[in-house]
Design a protein around this motif. Sequence first.
Motif, PDB file in Angstrom:
ATOM      1  N   LYS A  49       0.782  -1.284   0.006  1.00  0.00           N
ATOM      2  CA  LYS A  49      -0.099   0.016   0.035  1.00  0.00           C
ATOM      3  C   LYS A  49       0.939   1.314   0.003  1.00  0.00           C
ATOM      4  CE  LYS A  49      -3.837  -2.450   0.039  1.00  0.00           C
ATOM      5  NZ  LYS A  49      -4.441  -2.602  -0.858  1.00  0.00           N
ATOM      6  N   GLU A  50       0.199   2.396  -0.371  1.00  0.00           N
ATOM      7  CA  GLU A  50       1.168   3.599  -0.344  1.00  0.00           C
ATOM      8  C   GLU A  50       1.566   4.097   0.946  1.00  0.00           C
ATOM      9  OE1 GLU A  50      -1.192   5.315  -4.401  1.00  0.00           O
ATOM     10  OE2 GLU A  50      -1.253   6.533  -2.581  1.00  0.00           O
ATOM     11  N   ASP A 210      -4.185   4.304   0.728  1.00  0.00           N
ATOM     12  CA  ASP A 210      -3.416   5.169  -0.316  1.00  0.00           C
ATOM     13  C   ASP A 210      -3.489   6.305   0.575  1.00  0.00           C
ATOM     14  OD1 ASP A 210      -5.846   7.120  -0.504  1.00  0.00           O
ATOM     15  OD2 ASP A 210      -6.987   5.253  -1.360  1.00  0.00           O
ATOM     16  N   HIS A 211      -2.489   7.200  -0.226  1.00  0.00           N
ATOM     17  CA  HIS A 211      -2.019   8.343   0.606  1.00  0.00           C
ATOM     18  C   HIS A 211      -3.058   9.280   1.043  1.00  0.00           C
ATOM     19  CE1 HIS A 211       2.263   8.012   0.124  1.00  0.00           C
ATOM     20  NE2 HIS A 211       2.311   8.080  -1.257  1.00  0.00           N
TER      21      HIS A 211
END
Length: 334
Positions: A49-50, A210-211
């Motif tokens: 994942k980010e 995510d970010h």
Amino acid sequence: MIDLRSDTVTKPCDGMRQAMASAEVGDDVFNEDQTVNLLQDMIADMLGKEASIFVPSGTQANLLALLSHCERGEECIVGQQAHTYKYEAGGAAVLGGIQPQPIDFEPDGHLDLEKVKECIKPDDPHFAKTKILCLENTVAGKILPLKYLSEAREFCNRHKLRLHLDGARAFNASVELGVDIKDIAAPFDTITICLSKGLGAPIGSLLAGDHETISRARRWRKMLGGGMRQAGIIAAAGIFALNNNISRLKEDHENARLLAESLAHIEELAINLDEVQTNMVFINAPRKGANDFAEYLRDKNILISPNKRMRLTTHLDVSKNNISEIIQAVKSYF
Ligand SMILES: *Cc1c(COP(=O)(O)O)cnc(C)c1O
């Protein structure tokens, strides 16, 4: 005492305590704790994942996920017996105005996607807006098949839903299946990992995604009072756990299997061996009652929670020799 009540009861070993004592720390609310940053990067990397965010508990990690995905008046479809629904004090509803739509788990722990589909509300002002589906893996010690996870992803794409995994024990699933944890995490928008279960850390969970989602979670974490300062002291325990305690989960699974197989012939316990896939064995209370049984075992230095259906959990503070002691004690009771 041999404590089978939960895998949360483990105590940090000397090596873990040393890692904690020598951790480099900074103020994590300023993103300046190097040890926390390292742990967050490690987990994001492992899960593919980010980004990830370190939080005090799995409950807070799941709550941050729901608050970050949903607005007030939106809905989360979740298992009737799921931790996120039943065991988190209704946090998403109380604090986020997020309506839970629980449905029964199938016996193997998956949510039937046909039943999920029937719960999705039409776009109509009468209804909450269905926004997210939450799964749990492992679920009561059982592993969701990878094929089902990708079906759930396709389903969510088709119906424009987000997908969250309460992966408190996802490493147990990955070790047992012999697959990379990335393969378990891939179908999900966000995933929660607990360091304080079988991995043996005293405190801590992470939410990965995510970010954008993780930066929303960062704001919610601060609001909930989860912004910790020199948290590297506890993050160091998490790093130690990731470096040392993942592959050994297999031993816990073997111990649970040994325990279950040795007790399976005792009819009153009604052990279903198909359900013993990781570190949990479920037994029925004997005729004389759960309290009588728990007290008997307590005299033999074995702790269990007395319920009608009881969960015996193996973890890194339960050795193979302990399993023999437990088997003997239970046999002597009968
Ligand atoms: C333990 C657990 C959590 C998180 O629990 P905390 O005690 O808040 O860390 C979440 N989901 C599942 C399935 C769990 O077993």
